[in-house]
Design a protein around this motif. Sequence first.
Motif, mmCIF file in Angstrom:
data_model
loop_
_atom_site.group_PDB
_atom_site.id
_atom_site.type_symbol
_atom_site.label_atom_id
_atom_site.label_comp_id
_atom_site.label_asym_id
_atom_site.label_seq_id
_atom_site.Cartn_x
_atom_site.Cartn_y
_atom_site.Cartn_z
ATOM 1 N N PHE A 112 -7.678 12.517 -4.832
ATOM 2 C CA PHE A 112 -6.406 12.372 -5.543
ATOM 3 C C PHE A 112 -6.042 10.894 -5.693
ATOM 4 C CE2 PHE A 112 -1.808 12.034 -5.769
ATOM 5 C CZ PHE A 112 -1.449 13.035 -6.650
ATOM 6 N N ILE A 113 -6.038 10.207 -4.580
ATOM 7 C CA ILE A 113 -5.684 8.777 -4.566
ATOM 8 C C ILE A 113 -6.619 7.979 -5.463
ATOM 9 C CG2 ILE A 113 -5.532 6.715 -3.145
ATOM 10 C CD1 ILE A 113 -3.500 8.364 -2.029
ATOM 11 N N HIS A 135 -6.401 8.654 -9.363
ATOM 12 C CA HIS A 135 -5.213 8.083 -9.980
ATOM 13 C C HIS A 135 -5.260 6.564 -9.979
ATOM 14 C CE1 HIS A 135 -3.275 12.120 -9.706
ATOM 15 N NE2 HIS A 135 -2.707 11.681 -10.810
ATOM 16 N N ALA A 136 -5.713 6.002 -8.871
ATOM 17 C CA ALA A 136 -5.761 4.542 -8.772
ATOM 18 C C ALA A 136 -6.731 3.955 -9.803
ATOM 19 C CB ALA A 136 -6.169 4.127 -7.360
ATOM 20 N N ALA A 145 -5.473 4.290 -13.446
ATOM 21 C CA ALA A 145 -4.395 3.346 -13.755
ATOM 22 C C ALA A 145 -4.919 1.923 -13.897
ATOM 23 C CB ALA A 145 -3.327 3.405 -12.671
ATOM 24 N N ALA A 146 -5.760 1.514 -12.977
ATOM 25 C CA ALA A 146 -6.272 0.145 -13.011
ATOM 26 C C ALA A 146 -7.098 -0.086 -14.275
ATOM 27 C CB ALA A 146 -7.114 -0.133 -11.762
ATOM 28 N N ASP A 159 -15.269 -2.376 -6.122
ATOM 29 C CA ASP A 159 -15.000 -2.890 -4.788
ATOM 30 C C ASP A 159 -13.870 -2.106 -4.118
ATOM 31 O OD1 ASP A 159 -15.741 -4.724 -2.835
ATOM 32 O OD2 ASP A 159 -14.006 -5.989 -3.266
ATOM 33 N N LEU A 160 -12.815 -1.906 -4.880
ATOM 34 C CA LEU A 160 -11.657 -1.151 -4.385
ATOM 35 C C LEU A 160 -12.075 0.226 -3.883
ATOM 36 C CD1 LEU A 160 -8.422 -1.003 -4.310
ATOM 37 C CD2 LEU A 160 -8.627 0.164 -6.501
ATOM 38 N N ARG A 203 -14.852 0.208 -0.852
ATOM 39 C CA ARG A 203 -14.293 -0.141 0.449
ATOM 40 C C ARG A 203 -13.431 0.988 0.997
ATOM 41 N NH1 ARG A 203 -13.812 -5.315 2.264
ATOM 42 N NH2 ARG A 203 -15.229 -6.768 1.237
ATOM 43 N N TYR A 204 -12.769 1.680 0.098
ATOM 44 C CA TYR A 204 -11.895 2.768 0.542
ATOM 45 C C TYR A 204 -12.683 3.993 0.972
ATOM 46 C CZ TYR A 204 -8.438 6.527 0.255
ATOM 47 O OH TYR A 204 -7.641 7.616 0.510
ATOM 48 N N ILE A 248 -4.847 -5.393 -10.186
ATOM 49 C CA ILE A 248 -5.487 -4.138 -9.784
ATOM 50 C C ILE A 248 -4.643 -3.386 -8.767
ATOM 51 C CG2 ILE A 248 -7.492 -3.140 -8.624
ATOM 52 C CD1 ILE A 248 -8.643 -4.271 -10.968
ATOM 53 N N ALA A 252 -2.801 0.200 -9.227
ATOM 54 C CA ALA A 252 -3.379 1.291 -8.443
ATOM 55 C C ALA A 252 -2.328 1.925 -7.524
ATOM 56 C CB ALA A 252 -4.563 0.783 -7.619
ATOM 57 N N ALA A 271 -0.869 5.767 -7.767
ATOM 58 C CA ALA A 271 -1.117 6.697 -6.662
ATOM 59 C C ALA A 271 0.206 7.212 -6.083
ATOM 60 C CB ALA A 271 -1.949 6.013 -5.577
ATOM 61 N N VAL A 317 1.188 11.001 4.872
ATOM 62 C CA VAL A 317 -0.234 10.935 4.542
ATOM 63 C C VAL A 317 -0.459 9.967 3.386
ATOM 64 C CG1 VAL A 317 -2.213 12.238 3.670
ATOM 65 C CG2 VAL A 317 -0.644 13.295 5.326
ATOM 66 N N LEU A 318 0.378 10.107 2.387
ATOM 67 C CA LEU A 318 0.278 9.228 1.228
ATOM 68 C C LEU A 318 0.363 7.773 1.660
ATOM 69 C CD1 LEU A 318 0.185 9.092 -1.900
ATOM 70 C CD2 LEU A 318 2.684 9.060 -1.865
ATOM 71 N N GLU A 358 -2.814 6.590 3.466
ATOM 72 C CA GLU A 358 -3.980 6.453 2.591
ATOM 73 C C GLU A 358 -3.854 5.258 1.660
ATOM 74 O OE1 GLU A 358 -6.865 8.230 2.675
ATOM 75 O OE2 GLU A 358 -5.992 9.006 4.527
ATOM 76 N N VAL A 359 -2.674 5.082 1.099
ATOM 77 C CA VAL A 359 -2.486 3.958 0.182
ATOM 78 C C VAL A 359 -2.588 2.635 0.934
ATOM 79 C CG1 VAL A 359 -0.852 2.804 -1.359
ATOM 80 C CG2 VAL A 359 -1.122 5.273 -1.462
ATOM 81 N N ASP A 412 -4.331 2.139 3.542
ATOM 82 C CA ASP A 412 -5.753 1.990 3.824
ATOM 83 C C ASP A 412 -6.483 1.432 2.603
ATOM 84 O OD1 ASP A 412 -7.767 2.210 5.715
ATOM 85 O OD2 ASP A 412 -8.521 4.061 4.793
ATOM 86 N N LEU A 413 -6.189 2.009 1.470
ATOM 87 C CA LEU A 413 -6.809 1.572 0.210
ATOM 88 C C LEU A 413 -6.580 0.083 -0.019
ATOM 89 C CD1 LEU A 413 -8.090 2.567 -2.596
ATOM 90 C CD2 LEU A 413 -5.740 2.620 -3.413
ATOM 91 N N ARG A 455 -8.062 -2.366 2.919
ATOM 92 C CA ARG A 455 -9.516 -2.535 2.863
ATOM 93 C C ARG A 455 -9.929 -3.403 1.684
ATOM 94 N NH1 ARG A 455 -13.061 0.869 5.362
ATOM 95 N NH2 ARG A 455 -12.142 2.065 7.061
ATOM 96 N N TYR A 456 -9.179 -3.286 0.624
ATOM 97 C CA TYR A 456 -9.519 -4.061 -0.576
ATOM 98 C C TYR A 456 -9.134 -5.521 -0.427
ATOM 99 C CZ TYR A 456 -9.300 -5.701 -5.421
ATOM 100 O OH TYR A 456 -9.446 -6.414 -6.582
ATOM 101 N N LYS A 460 -9.596 -6.588 4.945
ATOM 102 C CA LYS A 460 -10.654 -6.332 5.923
ATOM 103 C C LYS A 460 -12.025 -6.855 5.518
ATOM 104 C CE LYS A 460 -8.625 -2.458 8.357
ATOM 105 N NZ LYS A 460 -8.566 -0.977 8.407
#
Lengths: 205, 205
Positions: free
Chosen positions: A166-167, A170-171, A174-175, A197-198, A201-202, B167, B171, B175, B190-191, B194-195, B197-198, B201-202, B205
Amino acid sequence: MGPRLRTAPRKQPTQARATATVEVILQATARLLGKDGYDHLSTNKVAAAAGVSVGSLYQYFPSKEALVAALAERHRERVMGLVLERIAAHVDSPPEVAIREIVRGIIEAHGRDRALHRVLSEQIPRIGKLKTLIEDIEVHAAGAVRAWLERRPHGVRVKDPAVAAFIVSHAVEAAVHAGVLGDAAIDPAVLEDEVVDLVLRYLVK
Amino acid sequence: MGPRLRTAPRKQPTQARATATVEVILQATARLLGKDGYDHLSTNKVAAAAGVSVGSLYQYFPSKEALVAALAERHRERVMGLVLERIAAHVDSPPEVAIREIVRGIIEAHGRDRALHRVLSEQIPRIGKLKTLIEDIEVHAAGAVRAWLERRPHGVRVKDPAVAAFIVSHAVEAAVHAGVLGDAAIDPAVLEDEVVDLVLRYLVK
DNA sequence: ATCGAATGTGAGCGTACGCTCGCATCCACG
DNA sequence: CGTGGATGCGAGCGTACGCTCACATTCGAT
């Protein structure tokens, strides 16, 4: 000649002539939609711009909404086809490759018919029936990503595939959409690298 | 009493009465927008629903577009204020904290006035004045993220801050928007995880 | 060549909309 | 309490739109 009964407003063209009419109507719709927007669109204007009479238009399209819906549906089939094809082609590729190819596919899909794609995404959300059409795309896309995630636990570090799909879907959408269609467009190669890359990494690293 | 000259169609309310009129008009606009959509909105309907005459409406809003623009502008100020505030509050926080707080802010912003937010994003035609309004938000958001990125090279592994900001902002917005407002809404906690994290990491990290 | 079905035409009806204007009403201030 | 500006009103004008219908034209089959 007797009078004609027109109880069924929408017909399917069978002769070549009719197909051409439908085609020219849809093209005029796209043109006017881009120039004036959905609000200022009217069946009379479309017919005039298409060099066709209103009556002919109403034989095939019962309303302005149907006109735009047909245009959108047609575009959707092309775009979704391209993307799903790309996903299917890389079910067994390593994640780095698969993700890059799929992202590239999405970028390419947005590149085709840029003007039309832009207009549709800008104008469409406000139309009842079309809303489900968009949701269809989103659900399909997320579903495909989810299936892909579930098939390959190798290196994939995702907790809940449904949420991640889902994430990500959508991400990415959009990007890419903003990057390709936006006023400040980004170089496609750079866009590709960054989005890959986005995602990578995720999902994986 | 002599005739009145109305060269300037849009006025600013000064008396309390007028402010109340404007308020009730905007509320009716929001209601009808949600019920019927932008296309089926009309100044006459809005005036009737607001229990106000068309003439009064036109004293403050020169067109249907202006009506919706005012509604959108007002909502935009609230939402953007909340988010920019959150960003400012965490310029010096460590990335993990800053990103989480900002993401949480965006989620909260989408949570306030869900119905209105949803209607506006679905129904607003992205043309004319309204389009620039939306672009304004996007540019502002990306700009803020970019500034944040440039201020803190500590641990941030980003090549081009402008591209990364672009980006990320798109994104995240997509999301969160889909997660909060979509038909298949996701649990906010949760959202958020996850976001975050997304993004983390981008960017880091 | 003929004929019925398919397709194309466009004047025009009913309607809803955007917006104005002349006037009534209300409020702030002396 | 009187006055003038601010506010509110709503019938109605002009217009553009959605859509129909009676008819003309073209096509495909025989």
